[in-house]
Structure formats: structure tokens, C-alpha cells
Write a protein that holds these residues in place. Structure first.
Motif, PDB file in Angstrom:
ATOM      1  N   PHE A 139       1.846  -1.561  -3.053  1.00  0.00           N
ATOM      2  CA  PHE A 139       2.404  -1.461  -1.708  1.00  0.00           C
ATOM      3  C   PHE A 139       3.149  -0.147  -1.504  1.00  0.00           C
ATOM      4  CE2 PHE A 139       2.423  -6.207  -1.162  1.00  0.00           C
ATOM      5  CZ  PHE A 139       1.827  -6.234   0.085  1.00  0.00           C
ATOM      6  N   PRO A 157       5.983   0.873   0.853  1.00  0.00           N
ATOM      7  CA  PRO A 157       6.900   0.129   1.706  1.00  0.00           C
ATOM      8  C   PRO A 157       7.257   0.827   3.006  1.00  0.00           C
ATOM      9  CG  PRO A 157       8.134   1.223  -0.018  1.00  0.00           C
ATOM     10  CD  PRO A 157       6.666   1.505  -0.293  1.00  0.00           C
ATOM     11  N   SER A 160      10.256  -3.858   6.758  1.00  0.00           N
ATOM     12  CA  SER A 160       9.362  -3.501   5.671  1.00  0.00           C
ATOM     13  C   SER A 160       9.097  -4.703   4.769  1.00  0.00           C
ATOM     14  CB  SER A 160       9.961  -2.359   4.850  1.00  0.00           C
ATOM     15  OG  SER A 160       9.219  -2.131   3.670  1.00  0.00           O
ATOM     16  N   MET A 198       5.592  -6.907   4.139  1.00  0.00           N
ATOM     17  CA  MET A 198       4.953  -7.078   2.833  1.00  0.00           C
ATOM     18  C   MET A 198       4.831  -8.554   2.478  1.00  0.00           C
ATOM     19  SD  MET A 198       6.309  -3.865   0.515  1.00  0.00           S
ATOM     20  CE  MET A 198       8.034  -3.863   1.010  1.00  0.00           C
ATOM     21  N   TRP A 229       2.949  -1.232   4.119  1.00  0.00           N
ATOM     22  CA  TRP A 229       3.836  -2.394   4.235  1.00  0.00           C
ATOM     23  C   TRP A 229       3.348  -3.408   5.269  1.00  0.00           C
ATOM     24  CZ3 TRP A 229       6.169  -3.475   8.924  1.00  0.00           C
ATOM     25  CH2 TRP A 229       6.112  -2.471   9.893  1.00  0.00           C
TER      26      TRP A 229
END
Length: 224
Positions: free
Chosen positions: A170, A172, A191, A195, A216
Motif C-alpha cells: 500500500f 498510504p 488514508s 486502506m 490508499w
């Protein structure tokens, strides 16, 4: 859901802990000092002292997790530096970034991934779009760029050894944290919630042939 957060004492990690605990999940979270551990305990997390930059500290992680079934593990620990390529990096700076951002993750993977496999869970890693070789526009954060590119390779290379765990990388975003500074356009709450939504969407889905590298908000990067 059983969630392990590695490097969760502040910023993105602390927000992950807060959101998962608020959702009713059991959270095991690591920090390297008493202050960070206390912040996590105040949220209701089960805590574990761990310094990912110190191989002696992280070497006992599997033993501490013995018997766990982890639905989700997230490696969040990371440090940043602004140095560019106009001067050579110091050994101290190199060791600090590569030990935390790369070696720590490589130490954690073989100790954590088997417990993720026990639950058929997911192992996520917080990386950065600055580690994309195809996206380089300059040398600011030179060591950070190198460390995140190395982290990406380490995760992709390791995934086939743990076929019952889903790995994911990921970015972010540029987030308002101590690392990202107040100038960042993205709130940490947004953020992390993005996710979390993406991880939920990946749960139970067919595992892709290669580790996904996602923004994200779930958008996939087309170049590495």
C-alpha cells in the motif's frame, strides 16, 4: 478479527489501531518504547515491545505470536530522510533507513506469515509510490526511495513461499503525520479508512498472480 500491527505507536499505525479497535477487532500492536506502548494500551490494544531496526529485538516475534491465527498483519514501521544524490549518504543514515524499512520487514515476514496462513489471512505492507522506479522524478529522499523499492521486491519475492496468505503493498498517500508534515493534503483518518475498505474488498477474493501494489483508495499502480 485478529489484527497484528507492526510499528503502531503513532501516525498511520496508531490510526489503524484506533479504527480496528473501534470496529470491535482484537488488536496486537508493537511499539519500541514505553510511551508508544502506553498510547496503544490506552486505545485498548494488546501490546508488544519491538524495535524492528534491531534484529535481536525482532528475532523473538514468532515465539511471542506462537499459536495465533492472524486474519490481518500490517507492517507499518518506517522512517524517512530528505537527502538527495548530490552528496553520499552516511553509513548511519543508510543503516537507519534500510534496517527499519527493509531488514525489519524481511525479519518479520518468515515469523509472521505462517500465523497469517493459519487464518488464511492478509499480510499488508505500507510502502510508498516513491519506491516506484517508473515514477522517479528526482533524488529527494534518495535513501527512502531505495529502501521502499527494496521493500517492494522483498514482499513480491517472499509471497510464493506463503501461498495461503494474501500479500499486498500500500501507498498510504501523502498523509498529515509527523513524517508527512502538516502540509500533506490527506488526513490520516481518510488514508487508513481507505486502506481498510480496500483490505475488506480483497478478503476472500481470488489471489492475484502477483502481489498488488495499491494506492490508499484501492487504485492499482500500473508501473513499478
Amino acid at each position: 478479527m485478529n489484527v497484528l500491527l507492526i510499528g503502531a505507536s503513532r501516525g498511520i499505525g496508531l490510526e489503524f489501531a484506533r479504527q480496528y479497535i473501534d470496529a470491535g477487532d482484537r488488536v496486537i500492536a508493537t511499539a519500541r518504547d514505553a510511551e508508544g506502548l502506553q498510547r496503544l494500551q490506552d486505545l485498548g490494544a494488546q501490546t508488544m515491545k519491538l524495535d524492528v531496526s534491531d534484529p535481536a529485538s525482532i528475532s523473538s516475534l514468532s515465539w511471542k505470536l506462537d499459536g495465533e491465527k492472524l486474519d490481518l498483519a500490517i507492517y507499518i514501521a518506517g522512517v524517512f530522510s530528505t537527502e538527495g544524490a548530490l552528496s553520499p549518504p552516511t553509513q548511519q543514515s543508510f543503516d537507519r533507513l534500510l534496517h527499519t524499512n527493509v531488514l525489519g520487514a524481511m525479519q518479520a515476514i518468515p515469523q509472521v506469515a505462517p500465523w497469517v496462513e493459519e487464518a488464511g489471512g492478509q499480510f499488508a505492507f505500507i510502502t510508498s509510490d516513491m519506491g516506484r522506479i517508473g515514477g522517479v522524478s528526482g533524488s529527494r529522499g534518495w535513501l527512502y526511495q531505495v529502501s521502499k523499492a527494496a521493500l517492494n521486491m522483498a514482499v513480491v519475492a517472499a509471497q510464493p513461499d506463503y501461498p495461503r496468505a494474501g500479500f499486498v503493498l500500500f501507498h498510504p498517500g501523502w498523509v498529515q503525520t509527523d513524517m508527512g508534515t502538516a502540509a500533506a493534503p490527506l488526513h490520516v483518518e481518510d488514508s487508513v479508512s481507505g486502506m481498510r475498505r480496500t483490505l475488506l474488498g480483497l478478503k476472500g477474493a481470488p489471489k492475484p498472480p502477483q502481489v498488488p501494489f495499491l494506492n490508499w483508495d484501492g487504485a492499482a499502480f500500473t508501473t513499478w
